[in-house]
Write an enzyme that holds these catalytic residues in place. Structure first.
Site, PDB file in Angstrom:
ATOM      1  N   ASN A  62     -20.186  71.438  36.171  1.00  0.00           N
ATOM      2  CA  ASN A  62     -19.390  70.096  36.099  1.00  0.00           C
ATOM      3  C   ASN A  62     -19.288  69.557  34.794  1.00  0.00           C
ATOM      4  O   ASN A  62     -20.267  69.532  34.191  1.00  0.00           O
ATOM      5  CB  ASN A  62     -19.939  69.359  37.302  1.00  0.00           C
ATOM      6  CG  ASN A  62     -21.304  68.888  37.232  1.00  0.00           C
ATOM      7  OD1 ASN A  62     -22.222  69.775  36.726  1.00  0.00           O
ATOM      8  ND2 ASN A  62     -21.605  67.819  37.856  1.00  0.00           N
ATOM      9  N   GLU A  64     -18.649  66.004  33.201  1.00  0.00           N
ATOM     10  CA  GLU A  64     -18.302  64.332  33.298  1.00  0.00           C
ATOM     11  C   GLU A  64     -17.728  63.706  31.874  1.00  0.00           C
ATOM     12  O   GLU A  64     -17.717  64.551  30.950  1.00  0.00           O
ATOM     13  CB  GLU A  64     -19.527  63.701  33.863  1.00  0.00           C
ATOM     14  CG  GLU A  64     -19.959  64.112  35.400  1.00  0.00           C
ATOM     15  CD  GLU A  64     -21.076  63.913  35.765  1.00  0.00           C
ATOM     16  OE1 GLU A  64     -21.927  62.825  35.131  1.00  0.00           O
ATOM     17  OE2 GLU A  64     -21.533  63.966  37.151  1.00  0.00           O
ATOM     18  N   GLU A  75     -16.691  73.629  40.544  1.00  0.00           N
ATOM     19  CA  GLU A  75     -15.692  75.094  41.374  1.00  0.00           C
ATOM     20  C   GLU A  75     -14.380  74.706  40.450  1.00  0.00           C
ATOM     21  O   GLU A  75     -13.803  75.763  40.317  1.00  0.00           O
ATOM     22  CB  GLU A  75     -15.680  74.420  42.911  1.00  0.00           C
ATOM     23  CG  GLU A  75     -16.893  74.487  43.451  1.00  0.00           C
ATOM     24  CD  GLU A  75     -17.863  73.109  43.494  1.00  0.00           C
ATOM     25  OE1 GLU A  75     -17.544  72.358  42.458  1.00  0.00           O
ATOM     26  OE2 GLU A  75     -18.324  72.858  44.296  1.00  0.00           O
ATOM     27  N   CYS A 112     -16.705  69.296  47.249  1.00  0.00           N
ATOM     28  CA  CYS A 112     -15.862  68.212  47.707  1.00  0.00           C
ATOM     29  C   CYS A 112     -14.624  68.293  48.215  1.00  0.00           C
ATOM     30  O   CYS A 112     -14.143  69.340  47.991  1.00  0.00           O
ATOM     31  CB  CYS A 112     -16.118  67.140  46.422  1.00  0.00           C
ATOM     32  SG  CYS A 112     -14.786  67.460  45.257  1.00  0.00           S
ATOM     33  N   CYS A 115     -12.073  69.748  45.787  1.00  0.00           N
ATOM     34  CA  CYS A 115     -12.407  71.319  45.368  1.00  0.00           C
ATOM     35  C   CYS A 115     -11.792  72.117  46.638  1.00  0.00           C
ATOM     36  O   CYS A 115     -11.407  73.297  46.250  1.00  0.00           O
ATOM     37  CB  CYS A 115     -13.772  71.389  44.976  1.00  0.00           C
ATOM     38  SG  CYS A 115     -14.165  70.686  43.279  1.00  0.00           S
TER      39      CYS A 115
HETATM   40  N1  THU Z   1     -19.853  68.019  41.890  1.00  0.00           N
HETATM   41  C1  THU Z   1     -19.594  69.290  41.806  1.00  0.00           C
HETATM   42  O1  THU Z   1     -19.234  69.602  40.503  1.00  0.00           O
HETATM   43  N2  THU Z   1     -19.300  70.050  42.741  1.00  0.00           N
HETATM   44  C2  THU Z   1     -19.802  69.657  44.004  1.00  0.00           C
HETATM   45  O2  THU Z   1     -19.299  70.590  44.926  1.00  0.00           O
HETATM   46  C3  THU Z   1     -20.117  68.454  44.314  1.00  0.00           C
HETATM   47  C4  THU Z   1     -19.999  67.433  43.086  1.00  0.00           C
HETATM   48  C5  THU Z   1     -20.039  67.321  40.819  1.00  0.00           C
HETATM   49  C6  THU Z   1     -19.020  66.054  40.384  1.00  0.00           C
HETATM   50  C7  THU Z   1     -19.885  65.026  39.520  1.00  0.00           C
HETATM   51  O3  THU Z   1     -19.986  65.403  38.182  1.00  0.00           O
HETATM   52  C8  THU Z   1     -21.370  65.295  40.201  1.00  0.00           C
HETATM   53  O4  THU Z   1     -21.396  66.534  40.836  1.00  0.00           O
HETATM   54  C9  THU Z   1     -21.919  64.095  41.092  1.00  0.00           C
HETATM   55  O5  THU Z   1     -20.830  63.814  42.158  1.00  0.00           O
END
Ligand code: THU
Length: 162
Positions: A62, A64, A75, A112, A115
């Site tokens: 991830n 941010e 993902e 989520c 995704c």
């Molecule tokens: N996040 C993911 O990368 N994948 C998931 O399946 C759930 C959430 C990330 C998004 C954000 O950067 C952090 O986790 C908290 O939500």
């Protein structure tokens, strides 16, 4: 009026030891890849490893941003990389793990909603199932055999008539 019932099955392992060698490798790699996350805001580091049908693997984490909505999940970073680096090659399996720097990382997380929608698009495009391996740094592991099982009644290109 009729009632429709939709259910799906997934496998639950008590820990990583129940998986076969390839799946163990993938989940361990996903745990490693959490270290590549840029997650200073949530402190929730996610790693994804995609295994392709040609044996190649691609990773994502991830990413941010100070402007929060700009952030990307692990993902979708991995899926976009697959499409860019190995266009046309089918996806076999995705392993997802995470390291929650705010607390516990001992149970599986699942993708989520955004995704799930992205996974559904790629699954429909390749017309073969995308398998998911979901686990934390320890504890139970879920194996889902078709990504779209996580998104019943999903919206797709078929609805657009494309
Ligand atoms: N996040 C993911 O990368 N994948 C998931 O399946 C759930 C959430 C990330 C998004 C954000 O950067 C952090 O986790 C908290 O939500």
């Amino acid at each position: 009026m009729e009632k429709q019932l939709q259910h799906f099955e997934y496998l639950v392992y008590n820990d990583i030891t129940g998986l076969d060698d390839q799946d163990v490798w993938m989940l361990k790699e996903a745990r490693e890849v959490t270290k590549h996350a840029h997650a200073p805001y949530s402190r929730f580091q996610v790693g994804a490893v995609v295994k392709l049908k040609n044996g190649e693997t691609v990773t994502g984490s991830n990413q941010e941003n100070a402007s929060f909505p700009v952030g990307l999940c692990a993902e979708r970073v991995a899926l976009a990389a697959v499409s860019s680096i190995h266009p046309g090659v089918e996806i076999d399996t995705i392993a997802v793990s995470y390291h929650n720097l705010n607390g516990d990382s001992s149970r599986p997380i699942s993708p989520c909603g955004m995704c799930r929608q992205a996974l559904a698009e790629y699954e429909l495009k390749q017309s073969t199932p995308i398998r998911l391996i979901l686990g934390g740094l320890s504890g139970k592991v879920y194996v889902v055999s078709k990504a779209n099982d996580l998104l019943p009644l999903s919206f797709s290109s078929e609805d657009l008539g494309i």
